[in-house]
Write an enzyme that holds these catalytic residues in place. Structure first.
Site, short mmCIF file in Angstrom:
data_model
loop_
_atom_site.label_atom_id
_atom_site.label_comp_id
_atom_site.label_asym_id
_atom_site.label_seq_id
_atom_site.Cartn_x
_atom_site.Cartn_y
_atom_site.Cartn_z
N TRP B 135 0.81 -1.21 0.00
CA TRP B 135 0.00 0.00 0.00
C TRP B 135 0.84 1.27 0.00
O TRP B 135 1.86 1.34 0.68
CB TRP B 135 -0.90 -0.01 1.25
CG TRP B 135 -1.54 1.30 1.53
CD1 TRP B 135 -0.96 2.36 2.19
CD2 TRP B 135 -2.84 1.76 1.15
NE1 TRP B 135 -1.83 3.42 2.24
CE2 TRP B 135 -3.00 3.08 1.62
CE3 TRP B 135 -3.90 1.15 0.46
CZ2 TRP B 135 -4.16 3.82 1.42
CZ3 TRP B 135 -5.06 1.87 0.28
CH2 TRP B 135 -5.19 3.20 0.75
N MET B 136 0.39 2.25 -0.74
CA MET B 136 1.00 3.58 -0.73
C MET B 136 -0.11 4.60 -0.62
O MET B 136 -1.21 4.36 -1.12
CB MET B 136 1.78 3.78 -2.03
CG MET B 136 2.17 5.23 -2.32
SD MET B 136 3.23 5.39 -3.77
CE MET B 136 2.14 4.93 -5.08
N ASP B 138 -0.09 9.17 0.50
CA ASP B 138 0.36 10.53 0.19
C ASP B 138 1.79 10.62 -0.33
O ASP B 138 2.69 9.97 0.19
CB ASP B 138 0.33 11.42 1.43
CG ASP B 138 -1.02 11.47 2.11
OD1 ASP B 138 -1.13 12.20 3.11
OD2 ASP B 138 -1.95 10.78 1.66
N GLN B 154 4.01 7.74 1.70
CA GLN B 154 3.41 6.97 2.79
C GLN B 154 3.30 5.52 2.31
O GLN B 154 2.73 5.25 1.25
CB GLN B 154 2.00 7.51 3.09
CG GLN B 154 2.01 8.95 3.59
CD GLN B 154 2.41 9.05 5.04
OE1 GLN B 154 1.62 8.85 5.94
NE2 GLN B 154 3.68 9.35 5.28
N TRP B 162 -4.04 0.32 4.06
CA TRP B 162 -3.41 1.34 4.90
C TRP B 162 -3.08 0.79 6.28
O TRP B 162 -3.87 0.06 6.87
CB TRP B 162 -4.36 2.54 5.04
CG TRP B 162 -3.78 3.66 5.85
CD1 TRP B 162 -2.96 4.65 5.42
CD2 TRP B 162 -3.99 3.91 7.25
NE1 TRP B 162 -2.64 5.50 6.45
CE2 TRP B 162 -3.26 5.07 7.58
CE3 TRP B 162 -4.71 3.26 8.25
CZ2 TRP B 162 -3.23 5.60 8.88
CZ3 TRP B 162 -4.69 3.79 9.54
CH2 TRP B 162 -3.95 4.95 9.84
N TRP B 197 3.89 10.12 9.38
CA TRP B 197 2.94 10.60 8.40
C TRP B 197 3.51 11.69 7.52
O TRP B 197 4.71 11.94 7.51
CB TRP B 197 1.64 11.03 9.11
CG TRP B 197 0.86 9.86 9.63
CD1 TRP B 197 1.08 8.54 9.37
CD2 TRP B 197 -0.26 9.92 10.52
NE1 TRP B 197 0.17 7.77 10.04
CE2 TRP B 197 -0.67 8.58 10.74
CE3 TRP B 197 -0.97 10.94 11.14
CZ2 TRP B 197 -1.76 8.25 11.56
CZ3 TRP B 197 -2.04 10.62 11.95
CH2 TRP B 197 -2.43 9.28 12.15
N THR B 198 2.64 12.38 6.82
CA THR B 198 3.06 13.25 5.73
C THR B 198 3.89 14.45 6.16
O THR B 198 3.71 15.01 7.25
CB THR B 198 1.81 13.69 4.95
OG1 THR B 198 1.28 12.55 4.31
CG2 THR B 198 2.10 14.77 3.93
N ASP B 262 0.48 17.38 8.46
CA ASP B 262 0.92 17.66 7.09
C ASP B 262 1.52 19.05 6.89
O ASP B 262 0.98 19.86 6.13
CB ASP B 262 -0.25 17.46 6.10
CG ASP B 262 -1.03 16.18 6.33
OD1 ASP B 262 -2.23 16.14 6.01
OD2 ASP B 262 -0.42 15.20 6.83
N GLU B 316 -6.44 18.69 5.21
CA GLU B 316 -5.21 17.89 5.20
C GLU B 316 -4.31 18.36 4.07
O GLU B 316 -4.76 19.00 3.14
CB GLU B 316 -5.56 16.42 4.93
CG GLU B 316 -6.54 15.79 5.90
CD GLU B 316 -6.66 14.29 5.69
OE1 GLU B 316 -6.15 13.55 6.53
OE2 GLU B 316 -7.23 13.88 4.66
#
Lengths: 178, 650
Positions: B135-136, B138, B154, B162, B197-198, B262, B316
């Site tokens: 899985w990928m 952002d 990600q 996810w 995270w991002t 983010d 986001e």
């Protein structure tokens, strides 16, 4: 004499009702209100209430907590369905039914139980609820697809309907967090 | 924009239940129950009064049995019970499928699709970025450094859904041929143990690289962390170091611990400070916060918000960058001035779509004012599947490049089966559309052209109303198509006006015939057209006689599989006087990207055919209009693979 007593009684009744109402405001639990408020925003109020109240944690849960309880209910319902599917497979169904059952087993196992449920739990506990939204929607989809695979002669209608309903209630609660 | 944040943010009530009366047993408290008690008391009092001429005020509550009986007889009417008994299980609108699409397969008696390996492996793209498996989501920290384009993302190292998110990493010299590198950052600190995270990269003028990213802590609090390359002389930037004093930012007062993520690339202003933006929300108002810093280690939050829009929910992957009003090149993130507009972009958590708005940024007051005061959150970057997008400034070619996460629109069960999920869109250059002044132009980076193999030209092909024309090409699953369309002027003039509002999403797709549309191409279609994906123009003539052009991608007949998205995506296309209608299409197995009128309108779609795959896929021109004849000229190239593979040191 009797009329006087009657008037006093009526007066007292009004007092009692008034007292009760204000007592209500003070004594009623915040959490009951939260559960009711939350369930009103789902497509199946009764199912939502009974599912949440069956878990004692719901009394002290916030909306994320309520969503997690529903995911647990989804997991239980899906697991029960998978067990049912497996037992049906072992009862020598016709090849067409067997094929649909195997497909369903796959969807329930690979789709709902090992994908949708864990993703939803992680997304809710880690604070990124949109992935729980996608996954609970997907769970409803899997149940529907399983049902459609029988072209009308489904032995799993009750199970699939149940899972679908639970998934959609769960998704509605998750949406409140977005 | 001098709004200030409220000091307190009231969380949802979750206190313990209040203590009850003289009895310890718990039971549900309802207002009605007590009202009914009072009624009972009245009866009791009446009885007492009648028999003894006296009364007693009693709180003698009769427990459980009476409760149940009372509740059974009088359910409070204030509670609405919208119970939807689902008898026939229908996927319905909530699953993103309209009821209509089932009618298309009515005679096939649609059975949920058993995907086989051949169908699933066809879905993998050839020249779009995706990891080898899993899985990928952002795009993260894109940048150019010492001759290499860096791309982070990600990634779930453990599955095709996810979860367990870490930072993947790849490099390329041309934004097309990518080499996979080891994971850049994993969840190994208390402040990112629940998710790396991002984040975004800022390349400093002295050559240093600063990465700001969001971590989800061991208590699931969203914090901002600093990381930087372990070795700046390594052009591949393989190893990364997390700042020893992380996190550098916690959610500020008034911001929920789950609404702070983010961070953007930072920009430098004349007061000698770096600033970055981060999205959040207060109640249901989405907002953009700004922080400033001198060393990326300690920060001050600016009073005020860069932008906010009520009723939009959490923002986001906010992005904030300059575009030139004149020149056709990109601008470094710190550029400001009279010839510059700034783009304020956000991803909406609650509808999974990306929006941007153009405006003027005053770097002295840190305020941004949209050109159109009523723009709200803005217009869509892309009308299809395109989320969490992020730009960076490429100083090598002086362009601003946009990445976008393209998720799957099939079922998670199919993703688990095929072992991967998601791709990235082809990187796009972003420029202000100087002809309209009110939107951006997005176009595949020029390096995509290097993948073109053999090409075929079709000149002025006439497609009459209600016809389909096959295009004879070698193969139809990896294509770059550039097409121009012209309608016959007569039909344009004589067509009657209509006051019916058109939108791609609410239409019946390519089957909905109008006088001046739909017309376009059928991609990933099989010979018998049992599977087909129409991409097309639809022209509506409004009550004022003006023509409005739309471009749509119709997924309703794209596959016989029932577990894929069957919506029609698309949007309005600004077409200026004397312009021909034009579109560029990139077809790469299960992804199709449409760039209309030079990139004014873009639509990314995921397509999952079961038959129109490999050698069975075909390409057609079609015109389903009732009146107009369409003349098309096209160039079609076969596209080479980008051969994306792991980096191997020599």
């Amino acid at each position: 004499m009797r009329t006087l007593v009657f008037i006093v009684l009526v007066y007292l009744v009004f007092q009692i009702i008034f007292l009760s109402s204000s007592q209500c405001a003070r004594l009623s639990s915040n959490d009951d209100n939260l559960i009711e408020k939350t369930c009103k925003q789902t497509p199946n109020y009764n199912l939502c209430i009974s599912s949440l109240k069956s878990d004692p944690k719901s009394a002290t849960a916030d909306v994320t907590g309520l969503a997690l309880i529903m995911v647990n209910v989804l997991n239980t319902t899906a697991t029960r369905t998978l067990i049912h599917i497996n037992s049906l497979i072992h009862h020598s169904p016709s090849p067409k039914i067997k094929k649909a059952l195997l497909s369903c087993a796959d969807m329930y196992y690979s789709g709902i139980i090992t994908a949708d449920v864990p993703v939803s739990i992680e997304a809710l506990t880690k604070g990124n609820p949109k992935f729980a939204d996608d996954s609970t929607l997907d769970a409803a989809k899997e149940a529907t697809l399983c049902e459609e695979g029988f072209s009308g002669n489904s032995p799993l209608t009750v199970d699939n309907t149940s899972v679908n309903n639970v998934a959609r209630v769960t998704e509605a609660i998750v949406k409140l967090l977005l | 924009m001098e709004d200030t944040l409220p000091c307190s943010y009231s969380p949802l009530p979750n206190g313990p239940p209040t203590i009850e009366g003289p009895l310890d047993k718990r039971r549900p408290r309802k207002k009605a129950t007590l009202i009914i008690f009072s009624g009972l008391l009245l009866l009791l009092a009446l009885f007492v009064a009648i028999t003894v001429g006296d009364y007693r005020n009693s709180h003698n509550v009769h427990e459980n049995e009476n409760d149940e009986a009372l509740l059974a007889t009088s359910e409070p009417s204030s509670v609405s019970i919208p119970s939807e008994q689902v008898h026939s299980v229908s996927r319905g609108v909530s699953a993103g499928v309209s009821e209509k699409s089932n009618r298309v397969f009515a005679d096939h008696n649609a059975i949920s699709y058993p995907w086989n390996n051949s169908m699933l492996s066809w879905q993998r793209t050839s020249f779009h970025f995706q990891p080898e498996k899993n899985w990928m989501n952002d795009p993260n920290g894109p940048m150019f450094y010492k001759g290499w384009y860096h791309f982070f993302y990600q990634y779930n190292p453990n599955g095709a859904v996810w979860g367990d998110i870490v930072w993947g990493h790849a490099v390329s010299t041309d934004l097309i041929h990518w080499l996979h590198l080891p994971l850049a950052m994993v969840a190994d600190q208390w402040y990112d143990i629940n998710g790396v995270w991002t984040g975004s990269a800022t390349v400093l003028p002295n050559g240093e690289v600063v990465m700001l990213y969001t971590g989800s802590t061991n208590e699931s609090v969203q914090v901002q962390n600093l990381a930087y390359p372990a070795n700046l002389s390594d052009p591949l930037l393989i190893n990364w170091v997390k700042y020893s004093d992380n996190p550098v930012l916690l959610p500020p007062p008034g911001i929920n611990k789950n609404d702070f993520r983010d961070p953007t690339t930072a920009w430098y202003t004349s007061d000698g400070k770096w600033k970055f933006a981060i999205g959040s929300r207060v109640n249901t108002t989405g907002i953009t916060l700004v922080y400033h810093t001198k060393d990326f280690k300690s920060y001050e939050r600016l009073d005020g918000l860069l932008h906010s829009v009520p009723d939009t929910g959490m923002w986001e992957c906010v992005d904030f960058y300059p575009v030139s009003k004149m020149a056709g090149k990109g601008l470094d993130t710190s550029v400001t001035g009279p010839g510059v507009k700034h783009v304020m972009k956000t991803s909406l958590d609650n509808d999974r779509q990306d929006y941007y708005a153009l405006g003027i940024y005053d770097e002295k007051t840190d305020t941004w004012v949209p050109d159109n005061p009523n723009i709200g959150i803005g217009i869509r970057y892309d009308y299809g599947m395109f989320y969490a997008s992020k730009t960076f400034y490429d100083e090598q070619k002086e362009r601003r490049v946009l990445w976008g996460w393209i998720g799957e629109s099939d079922s998670e069960f199919a993703d688990m089966k095929k072992g991967w999920a998601s791709v990235q869109g082809i990187p796009r250059t972003v420029l202000l559309d100087t002809k309209t002044g009110s939107n951006l132009l997005q176009w595949p980076v020029e390096e995509v052209d290097s993948l073109r193999l053999s090409g075929k030209e079709f000149d002025k092909v006439e497609v009459k109303a209600g016809s389909v024309v096959p295009l004879d090409i070698v193969s139809a699953t990896q294509l770059d198509i550039v097409a121009e369309f012209e309608l016959d002027k007569e039909a344009l003039e004589r067509t009657a006006q209509s006051n019916v509002e058109f939108s791609c999403g609410n239409s019946r797709g390519a089957a909905q015939r109008g006088a001046l549309g739909p017309f376009g191409l059928l991609i990933l279609a099989d010979e018998s057209l049992s599977e087909q994906t129409p991409v097309y123009f639809y022209i509506a003539k409004g009550t004022d006689g003006n023509l409005t052009t739309f471009f749509c991608v119709d997924q309703s007949r794209s596959s016989e599989a029932t577990d894929v998205n069957k919506q029609i995506h698309g949007g309005y296309v600004p077409v200026l006087k004397d312009e021909k209608l034009s579109v560029r299409l990139l077809v790469d197995h299960s992804i199709v990207e449409s760039f209309v009128q030079g990139g004014r309108t873009c639509i990314t779609s995921r397509i999952y055919p079961t038959k129109a795959i490999y050698g069975a896929a075909r390409l057609f021109l079609f015109n389903n209009a009732t009146e107009a004849t369409v003349t098309t000229s096209l160039k079609i190239w076969q596209m080479n693979s980008a051969f994306i593979h792991p980096f191997r040191a020599k």
